[in-house]
Design an enzyme around this catalytic site. Structure first.
Site, mmCIF file in Angstrom:
data_model
loop_
_atom_site.group_PDB
_atom_site.id
_atom_site.type_symbol
_atom_site.label_atom_id
_atom_site.label_comp_id
_atom_site.label_asym_id
_atom_site.label_seq_id
_atom_site.Cartn_x
_atom_site.Cartn_y
_atom_site.Cartn_z
ATOM 1 N N LYS A 107 0.856 -1.201 0.000
ATOM 2 C CA LYS A 107 0.000 0.000 0.000
ATOM 3 C C LYS A 107 0.892 1.252 0.000
ATOM 4 O O LYS A 107 1.942 1.237 -0.633
ATOM 5 C CB LYS A 107 -0.975 -0.057 1.181
ATOM 6 C CG LYS A 107 -1.745 -1.386 1.205
ATOM 7 C CD LYS A 107 -2.884 -1.419 2.164
ATOM 8 C CE LYS A 107 -3.572 -2.777 2.084
ATOM 9 N NZ LYS A 107 -4.777 -2.852 2.888
ATOM 10 N N GLU A 134 -9.560 -0.194 -1.652
ATOM 11 C CA GLU A 134 -9.116 1.153 -1.278
ATOM 12 C C GLU A 134 -9.103 2.067 -2.496
ATOM 13 O O GLU A 134 -9.373 3.266 -2.386
ATOM 14 C CB GLU A 134 -7.738 1.071 -0.597
ATOM 15 C CG GLU A 134 -7.880 0.473 0.800
ATOM 16 C CD GLU A 134 -6.667 -0.259 1.328
ATOM 17 O OE1 GLU A 134 -5.575 -0.141 0.743
ATOM 18 O OE2 GLU A 134 -6.822 -0.970 2.336
ATOM 19 N N GLU A 171 -11.199 -10.134 -1.131
ATOM 20 C CA GLU A 171 -10.822 -9.328 0.033
ATOM 21 C C GLU A 171 -12.080 -8.657 0.602
ATOM 22 O O GLU A 171 -12.465 -7.573 0.135
ATOM 23 C CB GLU A 171 -9.816 -8.248 -0.367
ATOM 24 C CG GLU A 171 -8.519 -8.798 -0.932
ATOM 25 C CD GLU A 171 -7.354 -7.840 -0.720
ATOM 26 O OE1 GLU A 171 -6.344 -8.280 -0.180
ATOM 27 O OE2 GLU A 171 -7.487 -6.649 -1.066
#
Ligand code: 13P
Length: 238
Positions: free
Chosen positions: A11, A93, A159
């Site tokens: 990330k 995200e 996920e």
């Protein structure tokens, strides 16, 4: 048999690259595919550092175009030139922070394949969707909307949004149910990864679930100490 894969998604974090040397020392000849996806700024340096080791690298996103006037973006060809073999696409995200739709994720996956990168297509339900019994419908819709229209090999990562970075994981039965659907709806031999709060302490249980071919790991991929036991658990499951 689908490939077994332990993938780390760093990330927007930049750990000391010495962690990678330690990981490589602990797994000099991994019995599974090992992959690290750093921020774009670290990709070339990490790929160079790993060039003699059996750890591959990937990007975390790419643009649909190969070049052009797209300030702040990175193309699949650029990731490839920086040493990447894979690219994570459609992470929740990015869907949340950048409003990415299934259709956009599909276009990105097609661009990645065009550049000879293997897409890691991410999908997963929110807690609200799970609690209202919509999980399988959500997964099916995301998959139908984002799977590229070719038979080129790719990887799918389930996920659940509510399991990411929370320390919560679905029950083995919940993971098995989603992975059975993914197995049924994706090309044969597609590796199906689970992601969301995978740790050394729960990895073996997760890898024992039917149709789980590995993990996409966030926080626990940032140090060799945390990631190595996950890799070892996957190796032991083969
Ligand atoms: P965590 O392992 O930190 O929960 O993150 C999972 C993830 O989002 C990997 O892409």
């Amino acid at each position: 048999m689908p490939q077994k894969i332990a993938a780390g998604n760093w990330k927007m974090n930049a750990p000391d690259l010495g962690e990678v040397d330690a990981l490589a020392r602990q797994h000099p000849d991994p019995g599974v595919t090992l992959l690290l996806c750093p921020p774009a700024t670290l990709l070339a340096a990490l790929s160079e550092r790993l060039s003699d080791m059996k750890i591959q690298t990937g990007g975390q996103d790419c643009h649909t175009a190969s070049s052009g006037a797209h300030t702040g973006d990175v193309s699949a060809a650029m990731l490839k030139a920086a040493g990447a073999s894979h690219v994570i696409l459609g992470h929740s995200e990015r869907r949340a922070d950048h409003g990415e739709s299934d259709a956009l994720v599909r276009q990105k996956a097609e661009a990645a394949l065009e550049a000879s990168l293997t897409p890691i297509l991410c999908l997963g339900e929110t807690l609200e969707q799970r609690d209202s019994g919509q999980t399988l419908d959500v997964i099916e819709t995301q998959l139908a909307g984002s799977l590229p229209k070719t038979d080129a090999p790719l990887i799918i990562a389930y996920e659940p949004v509510w399991a990411i970075g929370t320390g919560r994981t679905p029950t083995p039965g919940q993971i098995e149910e989603v992975h059975a659907l993914l197995r049924d709806r994706s090309p044969a031999d597609t590796p199906l990864l689970y992601g969301g709060s995978v740790k050394g302490s729960n990895a073996a249980e997760i890898f024992a679930i039917a149709n789980v071919d590995g993990a996409l790991v966030g926080g626990a991929s940032l140090t060799a100490e945390a990631f190595s036991p996950i890799v070892s658990a996957l190796e032991a499951s083969v």
